[in-house]
Design a protein around this motif. Sequence first.
Motif, PDB file in Angstrom:
ATOM      1  N   SER B  73       4.195  -4.933  -8.477  1.00 57.79           N
ATOM      2  CA  SER B  73       2.989  -5.776  -8.241  1.00 57.79           C
ATOM      3  C   SER B  73       1.789  -4.708  -8.881  1.00 57.79           C
ATOM      4  O   SER B  73       1.807  -3.816  -8.771  1.00 57.79           O
ATOM      5  CB  SER B  73       2.656  -6.519  -7.035  1.00 57.79           C
ATOM      6  OG  SER B  73       2.089  -5.321  -6.259  1.00 57.79           O
ATOM      7  N   ALA B  74       0.710  -5.475  -9.491  1.00 57.76           N
ATOM      8  CA  ALA B  74      -0.263  -4.780  -9.602  1.00 57.76           C
ATOM      9  C   ALA B  74      -0.868  -4.531  -8.216  1.00 57.76           C
ATOM     10  O   ALA B  74      -0.699  -5.197  -7.251  1.00 57.76           O
ATOM     11  CB  ALA B  74      -1.400  -5.762 -10.212  1.00 57.76           C
ATOM     12  N   PRO B  75      -1.820  -3.558  -8.151  1.00 61.24           N
ATOM     13  CA  PRO B  75      -2.525  -3.223  -6.643  1.00 61.24           C
ATOM     14  C   PRO B  75      -2.963  -4.504  -6.176  1.00 61.24           C
ATOM     15  O   PRO B  75      -3.776  -4.995  -6.705  1.00 61.24           O
ATOM     16  CB  PRO B  75      -3.461  -2.168  -6.682  1.00 61.24           C
ATOM     17  CG  PRO B  75      -2.960  -1.520  -8.205  1.00 61.24           C
ATOM     18  CD  PRO B  75      -2.239  -2.565  -8.988  1.00 61.24           C
ATOM     19  N   GLY B  76      -2.966  -4.845  -4.805  1.00 62.79           N
ATOM     20  CA  GLY B  76      -3.435  -5.978  -4.124  1.00 62.79           C
ATOM     21  C   GLY B  76      -2.658  -7.152  -4.578  1.00 62.79           C
ATOM     22  O   GLY B  76      -2.943  -8.162  -3.550  1.00 62.79           O
ATOM     23  N   GLU B  77      -2.034  -7.338  -5.406  1.00 68.37           N
ATOM     24  CA  GLU B  77      -1.445  -8.777  -6.045  1.00 68.37           C
ATOM     25  C   GLU B  77       0.027  -8.884  -5.190  1.00 68.37           C
ATOM     26  O   GLU B  77       0.601  -8.016  -4.831  1.00 68.37           O
ATOM     27  CB  GLU B  77      -0.800  -8.462  -7.562  1.00 68.37           C
ATOM     28  CG  GLU B  77      -1.849  -8.696  -8.314  1.00 68.37           C
ATOM     29  CD  GLU B  77      -2.474 -10.011  -8.362  1.00 68.37           C
ATOM     30  OE1 GLU B  77      -1.710 -10.874  -8.381  1.00 68.37           O
ATOM     31  OE2 GLU B  77      -3.814 -10.256  -8.515  1.00 68.37           O
ATOM     32  N   TRP B 115      -1.946  -8.303   4.475  1.00 66.43           N
ATOM     33  CA  TRP B 115      -1.905  -7.847   3.119  1.00 66.43           C
ATOM     34  C   TRP B 115      -3.482  -7.047   2.840  1.00 66.43           C
ATOM     35  O   TRP B 115      -4.367  -7.241   3.454  1.00 66.43           O
ATOM     36  CB  TRP B 115      -1.762  -9.086   2.154  1.00 66.43           C
ATOM     37  CG  TRP B 115      -1.309  -8.333   0.935  1.00 66.43           C
ATOM     38  CD1 TRP B 115      -1.961  -8.130  -0.372  1.00 66.43           C
ATOM     39  CD2 TRP B 115       0.001  -8.055   0.514  1.00 66.43           C
ATOM     40  NE1 TRP B 115      -1.231  -7.792  -1.445  1.00 66.43           N
ATOM     41  CE2 TRP B 115      -0.104  -7.761  -0.911  1.00 66.43           C
ATOM     42  CE3 TRP B 115       1.269  -7.831   1.169  1.00 66.43           C
ATOM     43  CZ2 TRP B 115       1.198  -7.136  -1.379  1.00 66.43           C
ATOM     44  CZ3 TRP B 115       2.150  -7.490   0.574  1.00 66.43           C
ATOM     45  CH2 TRP B 115       2.308  -7.268  -0.785  1.00 66.43           C
ATOM     46  N   ARG B 116      -3.405  -6.091   1.934  1.00 67.84           N
ATOM     47  CA  ARG B 116      -4.706  -5.430   1.654  1.00 67.84           C
ATOM     48  C   ARG B 116      -4.833  -5.304   0.250  1.00 67.84           C
ATOM     49  O   ARG B 116      -3.901  -5.609  -0.356  1.00 67.84           O
ATOM     50  CB  ARG B 116      -4.627  -3.939   2.334  1.00 67.84           C
ATOM     51  CG  ARG B 116      -4.099  -4.074   3.625  1.00 67.84           C
ATOM     52  CD  ARG B 116      -4.116  -2.673   4.605  1.00 67.84           C
ATOM     53  NE  ARG B 116      -4.099  -1.549   3.680  1.00 67.84           N
ATOM     54  CZ  ARG B 116      -3.596  -0.420   4.267  1.00 67.84           C
ATOM     55  NH1 ARG B 116      -3.250  -0.236   5.511  1.00 67.84           N
ATOM     56  NH2 ARG B 116      -3.432   0.764   3.575  1.00 67.84           N
ATOM     57  N   ASP B 117      -5.968  -5.028  -0.052  1.00 71.26           N
ATOM     58  CA  ASP B 117      -6.180  -4.766  -1.677  1.00 71.26           C
ATOM     59  C   ASP B 117      -5.680  -3.609  -2.444  1.00 71.26           C
ATOM     60  O   ASP B 117      -5.730  -3.652  -3.644  1.00 71.26           O
ATOM     61  CB  ASP B 117      -7.654  -5.069  -1.967  1.00 71.26           C
ATOM     62  CG  ASP B 117      -8.354  -6.263  -1.900  1.00 71.26           C
ATOM     63  OD1 ASP B 117      -7.493  -7.455  -1.815  1.00 71.26           O
ATOM     64  OD2 ASP B 117      -9.529  -6.363  -2.086  1.00 71.26           O
ATOM     65  N   ASP B 118      -5.332  -2.836  -1.478  1.00 71.16           N
ATOM     66  CA  ASP B 118      -4.649  -1.417  -1.944  1.00 71.16           C
ATOM     67  C   ASP B 118      -3.042  -1.422  -2.064  1.00 71.16           C
ATOM     68  O   ASP B 118      -2.554  -0.453  -2.348  1.00 71.16           O
ATOM     69  CB  ASP B 118      -5.353  -0.225  -1.390  1.00 71.16           C
ATOM     70  CG  ASP B 118      -4.912  -0.175   0.157  1.00 71.16           C
ATOM     71  OD1 ASP B 118      -4.328  -1.077   0.664  1.00 71.16           O
ATOM     72  OD2 ASP B 118      -4.558   0.891   0.734  1.00 71.16           O
ATOM     73  N   LEU B 119      -2.511  -2.508  -1.693  1.00 69.05           N
ATOM     74  CA  LEU B 119      -0.968  -2.424  -1.649  1.00 69.05           C
ATOM     75  C   LEU B 119      -0.379  -2.874  -3.048  1.00 69.05           C
ATOM     76  O   LEU B 119      -0.655  -3.539  -3.759  1.00 69.05           O
ATOM     77  CB  LEU B 119      -0.506  -3.575  -0.431  1.00 69.05           C
ATOM     78  CG  LEU B 119      -0.838  -3.220   1.172  1.00 69.05           C
ATOM     79  CD1 LEU B 119      -0.427  -4.150   1.981  1.00 69.05           C
ATOM     80  CD2 LEU B 119      -0.647  -1.837   1.423  1.00 69.05           C
ATOM     81  N   VAL B 120       0.798  -1.963  -3.166  1.00 66.17           N
ATOM     82  CA  VAL B 120       1.496  -2.260  -4.113  1.00 66.17           C
ATOM     83  C   VAL B 120       2.935  -2.229  -3.765  1.00 66.17           C
ATOM     84  O   VAL B 120       3.520  -1.719  -3.107  1.00 66.17           O
ATOM     85  CB  VAL B 120       1.849  -0.816  -5.226  1.00 66.17           C
ATOM     86  CG1 VAL B 120       2.615  -1.189  -6.347  1.00 66.17           C
ATOM     87  CG2 VAL B 120       0.236  -0.550  -5.449  1.00 66.17           C
ATOM     88  N   ALA B 121       3.669  -3.438  -4.293  1.00 64.60           N
ATOM     89  CA  ALA B 121       4.713  -3.857  -4.065  1.00 64.60           C
ATOM     90  C   ALA B 121       5.928  -3.421  -5.094  1.00 64.60           C
ATOM     91  O   ALA B 121       5.667  -3.827  -6.031  1.00 64.60           O
ATOM     92  CB  ALA B 121       4.939  -5.339  -3.612  1.00 64.60           C
ATOM     93  N   PHE B 122       6.997  -2.878  -4.499  1.00 61.73           N
ATOM     94  CA  PHE B 122       8.010  -2.566  -5.260  1.00 61.73           C
ATOM     95  C   PHE B 122       9.227  -3.289  -4.955  1.00 61.73           C
ATOM     96  O   PHE B 122       9.722  -3.562  -3.780  1.00 61.73           O
ATOM     97  CB  PHE B 122       8.407  -1.164  -5.210  1.00 61.73           C
ATOM     98  CG  PHE B 122       7.262  -0.081  -5.498  1.00 61.73           C
ATOM     99  CD1 PHE B 122       7.084   0.317  -6.701  1.00 61.73           C
ATOM    100  CD2 PHE B 122       6.367   0.208  -4.535  1.00 61.73           C
ATOM    101  CE1 PHE B 122       6.171   1.461  -6.866  1.00 61.73           C
ATOM    102  CE2 PHE B 122       5.258   1.139  -4.692  1.00 61.73           C
ATOM    103  CZ  PHE B 122       5.334   1.605  -6.195  1.00 61.73           C
ATOM    104  N   ALA B 123       9.924  -4.095  -5.829  1.00 58.50           N
ATOM    105  CA  ALA B 123      11.057  -4.742  -5.642  1.00 58.50           C
ATOM    106  C   ALA B 123      12.371  -4.079  -6.375  1.00 58.50           C
ATOM    107  O   ALA B 123      12.217  -3.412  -7.372  1.00 58.50           O
ATOM    108  CB  ALA B 123      11.348  -6.149  -6.363  1.00 58.50           C
TER     109      ALA B 123
END
Lengths: 271, 271
Positions: B73-77, B115-123
Motif C-alpha cells: 500500500s501507499a503510506p497511510g492507505e 490505522w495511522r497515516d504512517d502505516l504501510v501494508a505488505f501482502a
Amino acid sequence: MQTAPLRRPADLSHLSAHEARLACRRGEITGSTAGLAPGHVQANLAVLPKELATDFLLFAQRNPKPCPIIGVSAPGERRIPELGEDLDIATDIPGYRVWRNGEMVEERRDVADLWRDDLVAFAIGCSFSFEAAMVEDGLPLRHVEMGVRVPMYRTNIPCRPAGPFGGPMVVSMRPLKPADAIRAVQITSRFPAVHGAPVHLGLPEAIGIRDLAKPDYGDPVRIGADEIPVFWACGVTPQSVIAASKPAFAITHAPGAMLITDRRNTEFAVI
Amino acid sequence: MQTAPLRRPADLSHLSAHEARLACRRGEITGSTAGLAPGHVQANLAVLPKELATDFLLFAQRNPKPCPIIGVSAPGERRIPELGEDLDIATDIPGYRVWRNGEMVEERRDVADLWRDDLVAFAIGCSFSFEAAMVEDGLPLRHVEMGVRVPMYRTNIPCRPAGPFGGPMVVSMRPLKPADAIRAVQITSRFPAVHGAPVHLGLPEAIGIRDLAKPDYGDPVRIGADEIPVFWACGVTPQSVIAASKPAFAITHAPGAMLITDRRNTEFAVI
C-alpha cells in the motif's frame, strides 16, 4: 550409454557437428564422443528390421522418459535429415555394436556393408544434453569430477510393454545436495526429449536398488553425507529391452560413441 | 501461516473473492479463510510504520522465497488496488494480531481504529496458492488429509538481513513419495510469487531440523517409509523476523486468516 568426457585436442573439440561426423566417418575419431561439438545434441542409436519398428515406436511412445526418440529414418535409409546435413547413420558414429538373436556378436567402426533395405534407425535422446544444461548452471556432476562413467541401475519400475519390447527401466544416478537436486529437477524438466526430469530421488530401495555402490552398468561414484541420489531414466533402457527381445538382427552405438547431430541442446528446451 | 481448510457452508464457498472480503468486513466470516473464493490468491499481511518499510522491502527483495511480496500500500492507505476492487486492509481480514515492541498484545477482528497515516501494508504470497496447484494435479497433502495445520520448522538457513530484519528461514514440510516430490518441484516452480519451488528435500538435519515430529509451528504429520520430507520457504518467516526486530508497532493477520484477493492463482504462474 555414456563415458566420462575425454580430453580432446583443441582441434577436435572445435570441430562443428558436421565436421565431427565427417571425422568419425573417416575413422579419425574413435571411442567416446563426449566433449565433441559442444552444445550439440548427441544421440543413442538403435537400428532394427522394419517388422519390429512399429512395436519399438509404440514402446517409445509409451515410455518417453527412458526412450525419447528424436529422429527416425525411413526404411533402408541411412539418413535422418532432421538431425543433420550429410548425416550417414552407418558411418558417422565412431563405434557400433552388432547384435544377432539378442547376443552382441561384433563391435566395429562402420556398418555400411551390413546395411539392408529393411533397416530402420532410431536416434534416441541422451543425457549429455541435460548434463550440459546442469553444468552450465554450475551444478556438479560427480562422475565427471571422478573421470568415470555415470552409475546406472536396473530398477523395479516396469516399462510399459509393446509387442516383444518390455522390461525394467534402467536409471542413471547423480548425487546432489538437496537444493541442487531441486535445481536439477527444474533444469532437466525443460528437456523432455533428452530424458527430462528425474524419475526418483532419495530412497533407492523404493525402486529396487539395494546397493548404490554396485551399479549394474557404469561405475560407482562417491555420495556425500549431505547428498541424496537423484535418478534419471536412462537410454540404456531401450538397449537392454532390445537385447532382451532377442531380435534376429540389430545395431546399436557402442557405449559412449554417440551420433553427433546438428541440433543444438537449447533447441530441445521446451521453455 | 496456515490452518487446515475448514468445511464451509456451500453459500460461503461460492462467494466471489470480493463478496468474501465484504463478508469478512461485516464480521460474518471468522477464523480461517481456507477454502474461500477457490482459485483466488490469499495473502499474508504485515503492516509496519513507514520508517521500517524500506528495510522490510529490502529484506523481501533479498529473500524472495520466504517473503514474496505481491502488493504494497501507499503510506497511510488501506487499499492495495492491484489486489482487489474495494479492498480494505484494515477490515477485510477475519482476524488481526497487533504487536507492540515485538510482543503480540491483542488479537482482533478489525484494525480500522488503529490505522495511522504512517502505516504501510505488505501482502505476502501464501502457500495456499501452490497447494491448490498441487491438489489440482492429484498430489496428496498430508496435513489436509489429517485435518491439521502444516508443520513448520525453524531452520539453520539464514535469511539475508536488511536493517533490523534478519533471522533464520522458517519452512513448511509436506511428505511426498519421491516421484510426487519431483512433480511438486515442477508444479511449485511455476509460482515464484507464492514461495515457489521447495528449498530442501530429504535430510532434515542438513537444514538444522532435528526432529520432524516436533515442529516449531503447526502440527506434526505422519511420514510414510516410502516418503521424503519436502520443505518450502514459509510466510511465517517474515512474521518471525518482524517479531524479532521488535518494532514499536506492527499488525499482522491472525494464523490462517488471510487476505482474500481478486487475483487468480493461475495469474501467478510464470509459465
